[in-house]
Design a protein around this motif. Structure first.
Motif, PDB file in Angstrom:
ATOM      1  N   ALA A  42       0.858  -1.056   0.010  1.00 37.78           N
ATOM      2  CA  ALA A  42       0.174  -0.184  -0.127  1.00 37.78           C
ATOM      3  C   ALA A  42       0.947   1.381  -0.095  1.00 37.78           C
ATOM      4  O   ALA A  42       2.000   1.279   0.559  1.00 37.78           O
ATOM      5  CB  ALA A  42      -0.873  -0.063   1.124  1.00 37.78           C
ATOM      6  N   GLU A  43       0.218   2.425  -0.662  1.00 42.99           N
ATOM      7  CA  GLU A  43       1.120   3.800  -0.453  1.00 42.99           C
ATOM      8  C   GLU A  43      -0.052   4.826  -0.001  1.00 42.99           C
ATOM      9  O   GLU A  43      -1.283   4.519   0.139  1.00 42.99           O
ATOM     10  CB  GLU A  43       1.403   4.031  -1.795  1.00 42.99           C
ATOM     11  CG  GLU A  43       2.311   3.087  -2.640  1.00 42.99           C
ATOM     12  CD  GLU A  43       2.545   3.518  -3.970  1.00 42.99           C
ATOM     13  OE1 GLU A  43       3.662   3.055  -4.623  1.00 42.99           O
ATOM     14  OE2 GLU A  43       1.804   4.120  -4.472  1.00 42.99           O
ATOM     15  N   GLU A  55       1.174   7.522   6.935  1.00 40.99           N
ATOM     16  CA  GLU A  55       1.332   6.110   7.432  1.00 40.99           C
ATOM     17  C   GLU A  55      -0.243   5.628   7.563  1.00 40.99           C
ATOM     18  O   GLU A  55      -0.260   4.291   7.250  1.00 40.99           O
ATOM     19  CB  GLU A  55       1.919   5.969   8.843  1.00 40.99           C
ATOM     20  CG  GLU A  55       3.330   6.574   9.032  1.00 40.99           C
ATOM     21  CD  GLU A  55       3.400   7.970   9.211  1.00 40.99           C
ATOM     22  OE1 GLU A  55       4.464   8.196  10.090  1.00 40.99           O
ATOM     23  OE2 GLU A  55       2.663   8.716   8.847  1.00 40.99           O
ATOM     24  N   VAL A  56      -1.041   6.333   8.422  1.00 41.53           N
ATOM     25  CA  VAL A  56      -2.332   5.906   8.351  1.00 41.53           C
ATOM     26  C   VAL A  56      -3.153   5.912   7.080  1.00 41.53           C
ATOM     27  O   VAL A  56      -3.975   5.064   6.838  1.00 41.53           O
ATOM     28  CB  VAL A  56      -3.204   6.965   9.323  1.00 41.53           C
ATOM     29  CG1 VAL A  56      -4.405   6.619   9.429  1.00 41.53           C
ATOM     30  CG2 VAL A  56      -2.613   6.825  10.815  1.00 41.53           C
ATOM     31  N   ASP A  57      -2.987   6.585   6.331  1.00 49.54           N
ATOM     32  CA  ASP A  57      -3.603   6.748   4.927  1.00 49.54           C
ATOM     33  C   ASP A  57      -3.322   5.403   4.094  1.00 49.54           C
ATOM     34  O   ASP A  57      -4.026   4.682   3.491  1.00 49.54           O
ATOM     35  CB  ASP A  57      -3.181   7.726   3.966  1.00 49.54           C
ATOM     36  CG  ASP A  57      -3.768   8.059   2.854  1.00 49.54           C
ATOM     37  OD1 ASP A  57      -4.959   7.986   2.525  1.00 49.54           O
ATOM     38  OD2 ASP A  57      -3.000   8.308   1.554  1.00 49.54           O
ATOM     39  N   ALA A  58      -1.866   4.820   4.092  1.00 51.00           N
ATOM     40  CA  ALA A  58      -1.664   3.930   3.745  1.00 51.00           C
ATOM     41  C   ALA A  58      -2.185   2.666   4.376  1.00 51.00           C
ATOM     42  O   ALA A  58      -2.475   1.649   3.648  1.00 51.00           O
ATOM     43  CB  ALA A  58      -0.164   3.622   3.598  1.00 51.00           C
ATOM     44  N   GLU A  90       1.703   4.743  17.241  1.00 48.61           N
ATOM     45  CA  GLU A  90       0.670   3.827  17.775  1.00 48.61           C
ATOM     46  C   GLU A  90      -0.051   3.133  16.642  1.00 48.61           C
ATOM     47  O   GLU A  90      -0.118   1.792  16.746  1.00 48.61           O
ATOM     48  CB  GLU A  90      -0.231   4.498  18.884  1.00 48.61           C
ATOM     49  CG  GLU A  90       0.333   5.344  19.936  1.00 48.61           C
ATOM     50  CD  GLU A  90       1.089   3.971  21.078  1.00 48.61           C
ATOM     51  OE1 GLU A  90       0.892   2.904  21.007  1.00 48.61           O
ATOM     52  OE2 GLU A  90       1.817   4.810  21.640  1.00 48.61           O
ATOM     53  N   ALA A  91      -0.298   3.742  15.669  1.00 47.76           N
ATOM     54  CA  ALA A  91      -1.186   3.271  14.744  1.00 47.76           C
ATOM     55  C   ALA A  91      -0.403   2.106  13.974  1.00 47.76           C
ATOM     56  O   ALA A  91      -0.928   1.037  13.529  1.00 47.76           O
ATOM     57  CB  ALA A  91      -1.650   4.266  13.520  1.00 47.76           C
ATOM     58  N   LEU A  92       0.965   2.086  13.778  1.00 46.42           N
ATOM     59  CA  LEU A  92       1.937   1.254  13.159  1.00 46.42           C
ATOM     60  C   LEU A  92       2.089  -0.016  14.062  1.00 46.42           C
ATOM     61  O   LEU A  92       2.012  -0.995  13.611  1.00 46.42           O
ATOM     62  CB  LEU A  92       3.397   1.951  12.862  1.00 46.42           C
ATOM     63  CG  LEU A  92       3.287   2.928  11.739  1.00 46.42           C
ATOM     64  CD1 LEU A  92       4.397   3.731  11.924  1.00 46.42           C
ATOM     65  CD2 LEU A  92       3.036   2.218  10.310  1.00 46.42           C
ATOM     66  N   ILE A  93       2.264   0.234  15.284  1.00 53.06           N
ATOM     67  CA  ILE A  93       2.159  -0.806  16.406  1.00 53.06           C
ATOM     68  C   ILE A  93       0.913  -1.601  16.411  1.00 53.06           C
ATOM     69  O   ILE A  93       0.957  -2.946  16.385  1.00 53.06           O
ATOM     70  CB  ILE A  93       2.454  -0.197  17.710  1.00 53.06           C
ATOM     71  CG1 ILE A  93       3.867   0.593  17.740  1.00 53.06           C
ATOM     72  CG2 ILE A  93       2.374  -1.306  18.746  1.00 53.06           C
ATOM     73  CD1 ILE A  93       4.310   1.418  19.150  1.00 53.06           C
ATOM     74  N   ALA A  94      -0.292  -1.066  16.346  1.00 51.72           N
ATOM     75  CA  ALA A  94      -1.352  -1.609  16.227  1.00 51.72           C
ATOM     76  C   ALA A  94      -1.677  -2.536  15.076  1.00 51.72           C
ATOM     77  O   ALA A  94      -2.325  -3.681  15.267  1.00 51.72           O
ATOM     78  CB  ALA A  94      -2.498  -0.789  16.413  1.00 51.72           C
ATOM     79  N   ALA A  95      -1.130  -2.065  13.928  1.00 53.44           N
ATOM     80  CA  ALA A  95      -1.196  -2.553  12.791  1.00 53.44           C
ATOM     81  C   ALA A  95      -0.415  -3.967  12.597  1.00 53.44           C
ATOM     82  O   ALA A  95      -0.415  -4.744  11.695  1.00 53.44           O
ATOM     83  CB  ALA A  95      -0.970  -1.963  11.522  1.00 53.44           C
ATOM     84  N   GLY A  96       0.692  -4.081  13.659  1.00 49.79           N
ATOM     85  CA  GLY A  96       1.595  -5.235  13.748  1.00 49.79           C
ATOM     86  C   GLY A  96       2.720  -4.937  12.552  1.00 49.79           C
ATOM     87  O   GLY A  96       3.356  -6.031  12.194  1.00 49.79           O
ATOM     88  N   VAL A  97       2.896  -3.790  12.459  1.00 55.14           N
ATOM     89  CA  VAL A  97       4.203  -3.548  11.408  1.00 55.14           C
ATOM     90  C   VAL A  97       5.720  -4.048  12.218  1.00 55.14           C
ATOM     91  O   VAL A  97       5.467  -3.603  13.246  1.00 55.14           O
ATOM     92  CB  VAL A  97       4.396  -2.097  11.085  1.00 55.14           C
ATOM     93  CG1 VAL A  97       5.788  -1.652  10.564  1.00 55.14           C
ATOM     94  CG2 VAL A  97       3.193  -1.639  10.083  1.00 55.14           C
TER      95      VAL A  97
END
Length: 340
Positions: A42-43, A55-58, A90-97
């Motif tokens: 995704a981008e 980041e959230v947009d992607a 936090e969004a990246l952590i929650a997404a499991g990145v």
């Protein structure tokens, strides 16, 4: 872990995505999400204040769990604060990145700390990948963060003997068409153009960016006037495609413009205003267009800038000298030491 070739290529793509976003209160940021095998998942990019960060947009383009174990390649350190949107860290952590690669560090006192938060959560982080390119893209935003005000360019045109006008006050045109075209290109790249009430009342400038035929360029700076005297309703600047802003003093003008997302201010309001910005230490860049003409008289390009003796001289560092037709453009910046 050093960034791989695939990640560096993804950063190149993220920078291109970032450039699609507008300059404003928030920086231009792009993001690319990579699968463990390097496939682009995704981008995204930031589209302006109040919209999802890059980041959230992607991440929003993936199904739930779609970013687990992935690598996020971002042009700016993920933010770690809650504003109109939540923290990207936090969004990246929650997404499991599992890994984050970013270019420029966030200098904001409230938004920085994303890398530390990610590492604390067990995310692998690699910083500084193509940082110079990222910082160049958001240079004006970084200036606002570091100085608390927009980047200021002070411009004037002068004769070879340092005059801005002839003895009768006439000044059009000291420089030739190539120099004037260069000024209009620079106006178009600025967020705001600033003049003083004296210049506006005497010369009635439109403060627009125009092409060689006199037509308006697609990008126009916000017209700003400094001074208390009222501007007539018939003034040319009131026909500018963007609303006129007027302020009493320099500090208020820069503070309010910066708060509204203005990053680049172009000052060309005559000797009094140029001198005021220099005297106040508010000039980050100086553009001097020098024409090979002699005028004599007392219409100097600058007035008092607070220099009493040669030891107090404002020293500049010349970054480039361009020839524009018969004229010269000197681009300079205050030296780190300021005065000597």
């Amino acid at each position: 872990m050093t960034a791989s070739g695939i990640e560096r290529d993804a950063m190149h793509r993220a920078l291109a995505l970032a450039a699609r976003g507008p300059r404003g209160v928030n920086p231009q940021v792009g993001a690319v999400i990579l699968a463990p095998d390097g496939t682009v998942l995704a981008e995204g990019w930031h589209r302006g204040a109040g919209t999802p960060h890059a980041e959230v947009d992607a991440l929003s383009r993936l199904a739930p769990g779609g970013a687990r174990g992935a690598t996020a390649v971002v042009t700016l350190e993920p933010c770690n604060h809650t504003g109109r949107t939540g923290p990207c860290s936090e969004a990246l952590i929650a997404a499991g990145v599992a890994r984050v690669v970013y270019a420029a560090s966030d200098p904001g006192p409230h938004s920085a700390g994303g890398a530390e938060r990610l590492r604390a959560a067990g995310v692998d982080v690699d910083a500084g990948v193509r940082a110079e390119d990222a910082e160049q893209l958001i240079a004006s935003w970084l200036t606002v963060q570091r100085l608390g005000r927009p980047h200021v360019t002070v411009k004037w045109a002068q004769s070879l003997d340092g005059r801005a006008a002839a003895s009768d006050g006439s000044s059009q045109w000291i420089t030739g068409p190539d120099a004037r075209a260069d000024v209009h290109r620079r106006r178009a790249s600025a967020d705001a153009i600033v003049a003083g009430t004296g210049t506006v009342l005497a010369d009635d400038p439109a403060l627009t960016a125009r092409d060689d035929a006199g037509g308006l360029l697609p990008d126009q700076p916000v017209p700003v006037v400094i001074g208390r005297r009222p501007i007539p309703e018939t003034a040319a600047v009131r026909r500018h495609p963007k609303p006129l802003r007027q302020f009493d003093d320099l500090s208020t003008a820069l503070a309010e413009l910066g708060a509204q997302g203005v990053h680049r201010v172009f000052v060309e309001g005559g000797p009094t205003l140029a001198s005021a910005f220099l005297r106040a230490g508010l000039a980050d860049e100086v553009l001097v267009y020098v024409a090979p003409v002699l005028l004599g008289g007392d219409r100097l390009a600058l007035t008092d800038i607070g220099v009493g003796t040669i030891g107090e001289a404002l020293r500049l560092q010349t970054s480039r000298i361009d020839r524009l037709g018969d004229d010269l453009l000197v681009v300079a910046h205050p030296s780190p030491e300021g005065v000597h």
